[in-house]
Design a protein around this motif. Structure first.
Motif, PDB file in Angstrom:
ATOM      1  N   VAL A 199      38.403 -21.461  67.380  1.00  0.00           N
ATOM      2  CA  VAL A 199      39.256 -20.257  67.413  1.00  0.00           C
ATOM      3  C   VAL A 199      39.930 -20.278  68.783  1.00  0.00           C
ATOM      4  O   VAL A 199      39.371 -19.766  69.754  1.00  0.00           O
ATOM      5  CB  VAL A 199      38.423 -18.970  67.227  1.00  0.00           C
ATOM      6  N   PRO A 200      41.120 -20.880  68.882  1.00  0.00           N
ATOM      7  CA  PRO A 200      41.651 -21.162  70.226  1.00  0.00           C
ATOM      8  C   PRO A 200      42.243 -19.948  70.944  1.00  0.00           C
ATOM      9  O   PRO A 200      42.303 -19.933  72.168  1.00  0.00           O
ATOM     10  CB  PRO A 200      42.732 -22.207  69.951  1.00  0.00           C
ATOM     11  N   ASN A 201      42.697 -18.932  70.192  1.00  0.00           N
ATOM     12  CA  ASN A 201      43.342 -17.775  70.829  1.00  0.00           C
ATOM     13  C   ASN A 201      42.455 -16.544  70.801  1.00  0.00           C
ATOM     14  O   ASN A 201      42.081 -16.083  69.720  1.00  0.00           O
ATOM     15  CB  ASN A 201      44.653 -17.436  70.113  1.00  0.00           C
ATOM     16  N   PHE A 202      42.167 -15.982  71.996  1.00  0.00           N
ATOM     17  CA  PHE A 202      41.449 -14.705  72.097  1.00  0.00           C
ATOM     18  C   PHE A 202      40.232 -14.750  71.179  1.00  0.00           C
ATOM     19  O   PHE A 202      40.033 -13.906  70.314  1.00  0.00           O
ATOM     20  CB  PHE A 202      42.376 -13.531  71.738  1.00  0.00           C
ATOM     21  N   GLN A 203      39.443 -15.778  71.416  1.00  0.00           N
ATOM     22  CA  GLN A 203      38.360 -16.145  70.508  1.00  0.00           C
ATOM     23  C   GLN A 203      37.446 -14.973  70.176  1.00  0.00           C
ATOM     24  O   GLN A 203      37.194 -14.114  71.026  1.00  0.00           O
ATOM     25  CB  GLN A 203      37.549 -17.287  71.145  1.00  0.00           C
ATOM     26  N   ASN A 204      36.971 -14.959  68.964  1.00  0.00           N
ATOM     27  CA  ASN A 204      35.894 -14.089  68.537  1.00  0.00           C
ATOM     28  C   ASN A 204      34.615 -14.902  68.682  1.00  0.00           C
ATOM     29  O   ASN A 204      34.481 -15.937  68.026  1.00  0.00           O
ATOM     30  CB  ASN A 204      36.117 -13.685  67.076  1.00  0.00           C
ATOM     31  N   PRO A 205      33.712 -14.538  69.579  1.00  0.00           N
ATOM     32  CA  PRO A 205      33.531 -13.245  70.244  1.00  0.00           C
ATOM     33  C   PRO A 205      34.003 -13.157  71.698  1.00  0.00           C
ATOM     34  O   PRO A 205      33.924 -12.076  72.277  1.00  0.00           O
ATOM     35  CB  PRO A 205      32.008 -13.112  70.229  1.00  0.00           C
ATOM     36  N   THR A 206      34.460 -14.244  72.310  1.00  0.00           N
ATOM     37  CA  THR A 206      34.588 -14.221  73.780  1.00  0.00           C
ATOM     38  C   THR A 206      35.915 -13.689  74.295  1.00  0.00           C
ATOM     39  O   THR A 206      36.029 -13.370  75.484  1.00  0.00           O
ATOM     40  CB  THR A 206      34.413 -15.641  74.378  1.00  0.00           C
ATOM     41  N   GLY A 207      36.939 -13.634  73.450  1.00  0.00           N
ATOM     42  CA  GLY A 207      38.261 -13.231  73.917  1.00  0.00           C
ATOM     43  C   GLY A 207      38.982 -14.311  74.712  1.00  0.00           C
ATOM     44  O   GLY A 207      40.098 -14.108  75.182  1.00  0.00           O
ATOM     45  N   ARG A 208      38.339 -15.481  74.838  1.00  0.00           N
ATOM     46  CA  ARG A 208      38.925 -16.555  75.647  1.00  0.00           C
ATOM     47  C   ARG A 208      39.994 -17.331  74.886  1.00  0.00           C
ATOM     48  O   ARG A 208      39.950 -17.434  73.666  1.00  0.00           O
ATOM     49  CB  ARG A 208      37.843 -17.543  76.071  1.00  0.00           C
ATOM     50  N   THR A 209      40.925 -17.949  75.647  1.00  0.00           N
ATOM     51  CA  THR A 209      41.989 -18.755  75.066  1.00  0.00           C
ATOM     52  C   THR A 209      41.923 -20.169  75.624  1.00  0.00           C
ATOM     53  O   THR A 209      41.770 -20.366  76.832  1.00  0.00           O
ATOM     54  CB  THR A 209      43.354 -18.120  75.382  1.00  0.00           C
ATOM     55  N   MET A 210      42.015 -21.160  74.716  1.00  0.00           N
ATOM     56  CA  MET A 210      42.008 -22.555  75.139  1.00  0.00           C
ATOM     57  C   MET A 210      43.377 -22.889  75.748  1.00  0.00           C
ATOM     58  O   MET A 210      44.402 -22.553  75.169  1.00  0.00           O
ATOM     59  CB  MET A 210      41.738 -23.463  73.927  1.00  0.00           C
ATOM     60  N   THR A 211      43.374 -23.569  76.890  1.00  0.00           N
ATOM     61  CA  THR A 211      44.640 -23.910  77.554  1.00  0.00           C
ATOM     62  C   THR A 211      45.424 -24.941  76.729  1.00  0.00           C
ATOM     63  O   THR A 211      44.842 -25.675  75.922  1.00  0.00           O
ATOM     64  CB  THR A 211      44.378 -24.531  78.940  1.00  0.00           C
ATOM     65  N   ALA A 212      46.740 -24.988  76.986  1.00  0.00           N
ATOM     66  CA  ALA A 212      47.596 -25.950  76.276  1.00  0.00           C
ATOM     67  C   ALA A 212      47.159 -27.371  76.569  1.00  0.00           C
ATOM     68  O   ALA A 212      47.122 -28.229  75.670  1.00  0.00           O
ATOM     69  CB  ALA A 212      49.054 -25.745  76.670  1.00  0.00           C
ATOM     70  N   ALA A 213      46.793 -27.634  77.825  1.00  0.00           N
ATOM     71  CA  ALA A 213      46.379 -28.999  78.206  1.00  0.00           C
ATOM     72  C   ALA A 213      45.150 -29.421  77.401  1.00  0.00           C
ATOM     73  O   ALA A 213      45.071 -30.549  76.909  1.00  0.00           O
ATOM     74  CB  ALA A 213      46.087 -29.045  79.699  1.00  0.00           C
ATOM     75  N   ARG A 214      44.206 -28.498  77.246  1.00  0.00           N
ATOM     76  CA  ARG A 214      43.003 -28.838  76.474  1.00  0.00           C
ATOM     77  C   ARG A 214      43.323 -29.053  74.999  1.00  0.00           C
ATOM     78  O   ARG A 214      42.736 -29.923  74.347  1.00  0.00           O
ATOM     79  CB  ARG A 214      41.948 -27.733  76.618  1.00  0.00           C
ATOM     80  N   ARG A 215      44.253 -28.248  74.473  1.00  0.00           N
ATOM     81  CA  ARG A 215      44.607 -28.429  73.049  1.00  0.00           C
ATOM     82  C   ARG A 215      45.157 -29.829  72.809  1.00  0.00           C
ATOM     83  O   ARG A 215      44.817 -30.497  71.825  1.00  0.00           O
ATOM     84  CB  ARG A 215      45.654 -27.376  72.641  1.00  0.00           C
ATOM     85  N   GLN A 216      46.040 -30.233  73.755  1.00  0.00           N
ATOM     86  CA  GLN A 216      46.652 -31.550  73.644  1.00  0.00           C
ATOM     87  C   GLN A 216      45.568 -32.645  73.741  1.00  0.00           C
ATOM     88  O   GLN A 216      45.567 -33.592  72.963  1.00  0.00           O
ATOM     89  CB  GLN A 216      47.647 -31.707  74.795  1.00  0.00           C
TER      90      GLN A 216
END
Lengths: 395, 395
Positions: free
Chosen positions: A170-187
């Protein structure tokens, strides 16, 4: 005689989280435990108008059986939405699901045999864990930090489990943490998984609800080999009572999906598909999303300010830039179920972190929802939690 | 990289039946292949009126997340419907599903481990066979005659397969045969299965659509031990585009169902549940059903008369007293796929019997749907099939 249930059925009849959600229905309790959108923001009048139009134009058609892939016009409109999210796609890459939950369930059913390894962020969405477990998955957690899934740990886990069937994120505003994976990590994630031959299931229900920071393209944006199945939904940007989600994937994958979708419910509610399609034609969805994000921004900032003011300085909390959740960790190794229980005794409900882990839970963790409570409730509720934390600290 | 699909996914991408349904979309083709209700009978204005009321009274509520068991008011109304069907039950024995197809799928998931034996009528509903196969069931057919499942053969199969997980039956106006199981057999079936410790899954989507003969109580009526799960739906008596079905079962069973229902789609479309509830409050459902059965009676009688007039005397056909289907068997051992192919070449679509068997298909069989075509189409279509049969007979 009693029924002999399959291995898909969980052994217990209940769990701690369900009990908390039930207890949270008590009007004395301030609940940060749910994951509900703010109902006062639902565009009831506009949805009603769209519905009337649908009945007038397509009355017989929307009440009849329909195709399993979904309403073609809506699939085109969703392809257009995906383009605004930097996923350059067409309607033949889109299939409708009865909410994104069904997409998670059917993709899991398509890929998991009992015993198969599935990699998940630790912690992650609990109803996805339930689904994967129901198909007998062997869940392996990948560590996270404030920038989302850690790529060094992913690389290690891919090396340890080369036979993994897929990675769920869940890369955006993850459930449960609210964290977002950076673009560099996605790539990097797409590169690593492509090399390992392990597909990605991207679950993105919250991405549109961003109120701070810069938009990050979906993982699907970086996928040039048809190895990412991306799942999203209208639940958070429009209304979850209308159960409409979708998958973006290669047509060959959707062909298989359709076979299991027919088994599951023949097709998604036809009236609802047409209502959402009409709404998208007549209304300004981005303007509606702006309304939601403005309110959620206010509530998130208020909750974060109250946390900073009330909680001891050594308590960790995440810094969401969108979505509906904040993640908290209290130091000292206290059991998260015990912490949540104490909160409930103080008339404030949170979901204990234990619910969200594939394996061993981090102690002292819990999830806070900020989308569904008003300012006063947020202020009073956070004070109640602070009191519990302070009492535990002095025990 | 390609996806490695689980054992739940069928190996092929397509099947003969799907190809026929696609070909039947050609306007030149008269299609008796589908299973669609007559759309001109959908109560569009009444459903629209109910929907407007729902938005006015429950706007925010119907757009929000809801419980997995279903809308409590609708469950009460369904319990009342079940009472009119001689099943004396309460709302806590009712759970909502996203169409009866979902109920079949989830009950199968609840009970089947790979390799488990499931007993089914031969022939039976093809999408139930697909579901059972997707969970790895070992399907064993029980023979039928014009009075439904044969109890002598059931007794034999229960003796041969004492470990069977359940028996699946469509007792009223069965799909595909249109046959109805007698009350005496239902009573005997409950006795036999109780003694054997094997539960019954009763699938009853058509029971309300009876236009001749005497009403027979559901199998659930004869169940005094909570060993029958009875499934039904609004699809045939109201509208299938609104995906609302239900289960009638013991609360302990529904507790387990709820866990898998949450995994499957969290809950059924909330707006649609409220629409049907409002419709049931404001409208006269029995009067609406009478309208449907009058039309279907006319079409069934016309089709049967045309069959009797046009087909060779040695062709068997069933004598449905309701529902939507007639079953035909042409003597001489011709392959049913070949027969259906020849019909399609003559611009009339039927579903070959082969699709409906758990094992070896009876040759020369096919299913005719009479609910969805007008008088002229029925007359011309049956003549076209007769020509094919006669040509095959003289080959």
């Amino acid at each position: 005689m009693s029924f002999h249930y399959s291995n898909c059925v969980p052994k217990g009849d209940s769990n701690a989280t369900e009990d908390i959600l039930k207890a949270a229905a008590n009007p004395k309790v301030i609940s940060f435990a749910g994951g509900l959108p703010a109902p006062e923001l639902f565009p009831v009048a506009a949805v009603k108008k769209a519905t009337d139009k649908v009945f007038d134009q397509f009355g017989q058609q929307v009440l009849q059986y329909a195709g399993a892939l979904g309403y073609s016009k809506l699939r085109e409109q969703i392809a257009a939405i995906m383009k605004t999210r930097q996923v350059n796609t067409t309607a033949d890459h889109i299939a409708i699901a009865t909410g994104s939950q069904q997409a998670i369930d059917l993709v899991a059913k398509m890929l998991i045999n009992p015993g198969d390894v599935v990699l998940v962020e630790d912690p992650t969405y609990l109803a996805a864990l339930d689904v994967f477990r129901s198909y007998g998955a062997h869940l392996i957690g990948v560590e996270m930090d404030d920038d989302g899934m850690r790529m060094d740990d992913l690389q290690q886990k891919l090396a340890d489990y080369p036979e993994a069937k897929f990675i769920y994120t869940v890369p955006n505003f993850q459930n449960p943490t609210g964290r977002t994976m950076t673009a560099a990590r996605r790539q990097e994630m797409v590169k690593l998984t492509h090399a390992a031959g392990v597909p990605i299931v991207e679950d993105d229900p919250y991405g549109a609800i961003r109120y701070a920071g810069e938009t990050v393209p979906p993982i699907k944006h970086f996928d040039h080999h048809g190895e990412v199945v991306s799942i999203s939904s209208f639940s958070k940007m429009l209304a979850p009572g209308l159960r409409i989600g979708w998958l973006t994937a290669d047509p060959a994958f959707l062909q298989k999906y359709t076979l299991l979708k027919q088994n599951a419910d023949l097709h998604t509610d036809n009236l609802t598909q047409y209502i959402i399609s009409q709404f998208l034609m007549d209304e300004d969805l981005p303007a509606h999303i702006k309304k939601i994000t403005d309110v959620y921004e206010h509530r998130a900032k208020l909750m974060l300010a109250e946390i900073d003011h009330e909680f001891p300085a050594d308590v960790y909390h995440s810094q969401p830039e969108g979505g509906m959740f904040i993640w908290v960790q209290v130091p000292g190794g206290i059991d998260s179920d015990e912490l949540a229980k104490r909160c409930l005794e103080a008339n404030v409900a949170v979901v204990p972190g234990s619910a969200f882990y594939s394996g061993k839970a981090e102690p002292g963790t819990f999830r806070l929802n900020f989308s569904n409570m008003n300012d006063d409730q947020i202020k009073v509720g956070i004070k109640r939690i602070a009191k519990v934390i302070n009492e535990l600290g002095t025990n």
